[in-house]
Design an enzyme around this catalytic site. Sequence first.
Site: not given
Length: 259
Positions: A74, A183
């Site tokens: 992440c 992302c």
Amino acid sequence: MINNNPIGLFDSGIGGTSIWSAIHELLPNEDTIYLADSKNAPYGQKSKEEIIELSIKNTEFLLDQDCKIIVVACNTATTNAIKELRAKYDIPFIGIEPAIKPAAIHSQKHVIGILATQGTLNSELFHQTAEKFQDTKIIEQIGHGLVPLIENGALYSPEMDKLLHAYLEPMIAANIDYLVLGCSHYPYLIPQIKKILPKDIKIIDSGEAVARQTKNVLQEKVGLHSENHLAKTVFYTNSNPKVLSEILENKYPVTVKDF
């Protein structure tokens, strides 16, 4: 050096499966445990303190499963919490951050775009990396709303198409030649993004680089699984398992667990 313990990965939701896929492809003998904290997604809108707290919670869960290395799959958690995780735990952590460096180095126009969460673009680590490339203009765009749509299974929805046009068209107008996906959820948007971008704009994500770094650290410090092993993968989520199952093309069972 042999170490048969699993690799642990966590993300704010299903996006980190793009990182898991790259690792699984490069290291097919390695057992893996993937943690989707979809109940708390997206991390990009949370404070640094909240992101650190959630990252610690996820790490503790994976350590309880005897993971030998943890991949913070992440961008937001990496840029906001990996420093604290490395200080707190005596285990290697692999982070994921936007691939600004290869985009800036290879850009012919010295103009690149980055699509990322607010948490990533506001982080100290992102700004430190961006400042190294003063001769490159970086067009930053927060991907408001993209992660919730992905988490809700709305990859190909009219809402997604509308947002992507709004975010990418100013970058096209700014004459970028590289788009960095900042992302781990965003690689799943590449088919739609390619329909919008001119063909000469290259798209970069971090999956392969993270997989290579994971392999290097395992070889040098931790140990790889013994060969000729049929890898086992466990996927956990604390939310509706349907979207995670679908993104994995229903090839793997998903366990719902409150963590």
